[in-house]
Enzyme design. Structure first.
Site, PDB file in Angstrom:
ATOM      1  N   GLY A 139       0.836  -1.192   0.000  1.00 58.98           N
ATOM      2  CA  GLY A 139       0.000   0.000   0.000  1.00 58.98           C
ATOM      3  C   GLY A 139       0.869   1.239   0.000  1.00 58.98           C
ATOM      4  O   GLY A 139       2.028   1.187   0.427  1.00 58.98           O
ATOM      5  N   GLN A 194       3.133  10.042   1.136  1.00 56.82           N
ATOM      6  CA  GLN A 194       4.418   9.332   1.151  1.00 56.82           C
ATOM      7  C   GLN A 194       5.289   9.645  -0.055  1.00 56.82           C
ATOM      8  O   GLN A 194       6.474   9.340  -0.073  1.00 56.82           O
ATOM      9  CB  GLN A 194       4.185   7.810   1.209  1.00 56.82           C
ATOM     10  CG  GLN A 194       3.569   7.353   2.515  1.00 56.82           C
ATOM     11  CD  GLN A 194       3.442   5.850   2.536  1.00 56.82           C
ATOM     12  OE1 GLN A 194       2.464   5.306   2.055  1.00 56.82           O
ATOM     13  NE2 GLN A 194       4.442   5.166   3.063  1.00 56.82           N
ATOM     14  N   CYS A 226       6.220   0.050   7.209  1.00 55.45           N
ATOM     15  CA  CYS A 226       5.816   1.199   6.404  1.00 55.45           C
ATOM     16  C   CYS A 226       7.019   1.672   5.591  1.00 55.45           C
ATOM     17  O   CYS A 226       8.111   1.797   6.130  1.00 55.45           O
ATOM     18  CB  CYS A 226       5.332   2.316   7.322  1.00 55.45           C
ATOM     19  SG  CYS A 226       4.851   3.803   6.446  1.00 55.45           S
ATOM     20  N   LEU A 227       6.802   1.917   4.293  1.00 61.36           N
ATOM     21  CA  LEU A 227       7.917   2.342   3.444  1.00 61.36           C
ATOM     22  C   LEU A 227       8.498   3.676   3.916  1.00 61.36           C
ATOM     23  O   LEU A 227       9.650   3.984   3.636  1.00 61.36           O
ATOM     24  CB  LEU A 227       7.451   2.462   1.983  1.00 61.36           C
ATOM     25  CG  LEU A 227       7.041   1.148   1.297  1.00 61.36           C
ATOM     26  CD1 LEU A 227       6.514   1.420  -0.105  1.00 61.36           C
ATOM     27  CD2 LEU A 227       8.198   0.157   1.238  1.00 61.36           C
ATOM     28  N   HIS A 273      -4.289   1.554   7.456  1.00 64.13           N
ATOM     29  CA  HIS A 273      -2.927   2.101   7.510  1.00 64.13           C
ATOM     30  C   HIS A 273      -2.781   3.267   6.516  1.00 64.13           C
ATOM     31  O   HIS A 273      -2.280   4.338   6.862  1.00 64.13           O
ATOM     32  CB  HIS A 273      -1.938   0.972   7.194  1.00 64.13           C
ATOM     33  CG  HIS A 273      -0.494   1.372   7.127  1.00 64.13           C
ATOM     34  ND1 HIS A 273       0.476   0.809   7.934  1.00 64.13           N
ATOM     35  CD2 HIS A 273       0.157   2.268   6.340  1.00 64.13           C
ATOM     36  CE1 HIS A 273       1.653   1.366   7.643  1.00 64.13           C
ATOM     37  NE2 HIS A 273       1.483   2.244   6.676  1.00 64.13           N
ATOM     38  N   GLU A 274      -3.246   3.056   5.287  1.00 66.95           N
ATOM     39  CA  GLU A 274      -3.098   4.100   4.256  1.00 66.95           C
ATOM     40  C   GLU A 274      -3.980   5.313   4.554  1.00 66.95           C
ATOM     41  O   GLU A 274      -3.570   6.453   4.326  1.00 66.95           O
ATOM     42  CB  GLU A 274      -3.420   3.541   2.861  1.00 66.95           C
ATOM     43  CG  GLU A 274      -2.548   2.365   2.412  1.00 66.95           C
ATOM     44  CD  GLU A 274      -1.068   2.551   2.665  1.00 66.95           C
ATOM     45  OE1 GLU A 274      -0.570   3.687   2.604  1.00 66.95           O
ATOM     46  OE2 GLU A 274      -0.388   1.540   2.957  1.00 66.95           O
ATOM     47  N   HIS A 285      -2.353   7.559   6.900  1.00 70.35           N
ATOM     48  CA  HIS A 285      -1.383   8.458   6.253  1.00 70.35           C
ATOM     49  C   HIS A 285      -2.060   9.752   5.797  1.00 70.35           C
ATOM     50  O   HIS A 285      -1.462  10.828   5.863  1.00 70.35           O
ATOM     51  CB  HIS A 285      -0.751   7.790   5.020  1.00 70.35           C
ATOM     52  CG  HIS A 285       0.433   6.932   5.334  1.00 70.35           C
ATOM     53  ND1 HIS A 285       1.569   7.429   5.932  1.00 70.35           N
ATOM     54  CD2 HIS A 285       0.670   5.620   5.120  1.00 70.35           C
ATOM     55  CE1 HIS A 285       2.450   6.447   6.066  1.00 70.35           C
ATOM     56  NE2 HIS A 285       1.933   5.331   5.597  1.00 70.35           N
TER      57      HIS A 285
HETATM   58 ZN    ZN Z   1       2.793   3.466   5.618  1.00 67.56          ZN
END
Ligand code: ZN
Length: 170
Positions: free
Chosen positions: A48, A53, A90-91, A132-133, A136
């Site tokens: 995701g 991000q 998480c990236l 999660h997204e 963000h």
């Molecule tokens: Zn993330």
């Protein structure tokens, strides 16, 4: 913004803490960024990715848990049910994973890239990634869910990431 690879913003970058703006009129620019986001997500083996991000503070997310790609605009959770706790990465917070308590089942409303309104029911991992997204988009990160002890444990790693984010800006 053509063909170039999007750069993933890491912890410490202010854009990750900003509330993302809802998208009004959906344009080719949004469709382009959604496909670039999907490419970045696959390149980095993520499941995701949210627009903040990649430095864009707008309500766009892409998700693929191996069951097909979802490009969602203005996603909003309208109902939650049950509980689950999955260790999440998480990236934007590389090298750190945190167990996060979330709803096991969620219903959400969103728009697709052509502006069509849709409703989605998601459970388990899919529900987890969507939450999660969407976090963000609110400026929330997995580290915010860390317990006191976990916070102590990851303090040094986070300081290092913050420094990297600062250097990337120069
Ligand atoms: Zn993330």
């Amino acid at each position: 913004m053509t063909g170039t690879k999007l750069k993933i913003k890491v912890f410490g970058d202010a854009v990750l803490r900003k509330k993302a703006k809802p998208v009004g009129r959906i344009t080719d620019q949004h469709r382009l960024i959604l496909s670039q986001m999907a490419k970045s997500m696959y390149d980095d083996s993520g499941i995701g990715l949210a627009a903040p991000q990649v430095g864009l503070s707008e309500q766009l997310i892409v998700v693929d848990i191996g069951e097909g790609l979802y490009k969602l605009i203005n996603p909003k959770i309208i109902k939650r049910q049950g509980k689950q706790s999955i260790s999440e990465g998480c990236l934007s917070v590389p090298g750190i994973s945190i167990k996060v308590k979330r709803a096991k089942l969620v219903w959400l409303q969103a728009q697709d890239e052509d502006g069509r309104h849709l409703e989605l029911e998601a459970r388990d991992l899919f529900a987890c990634v969507l939450q999660h997204e969407i976090d963000h988009l609110k400026g929330k990160l997995i580290v915010d869910y860390a317990s006191f002890l976990q916070k102590l444990r990851i303090k040094r790693k986070l300081a290092k990431l913050k420094k990297l984010a600062k250097e990337a800006k120069i």
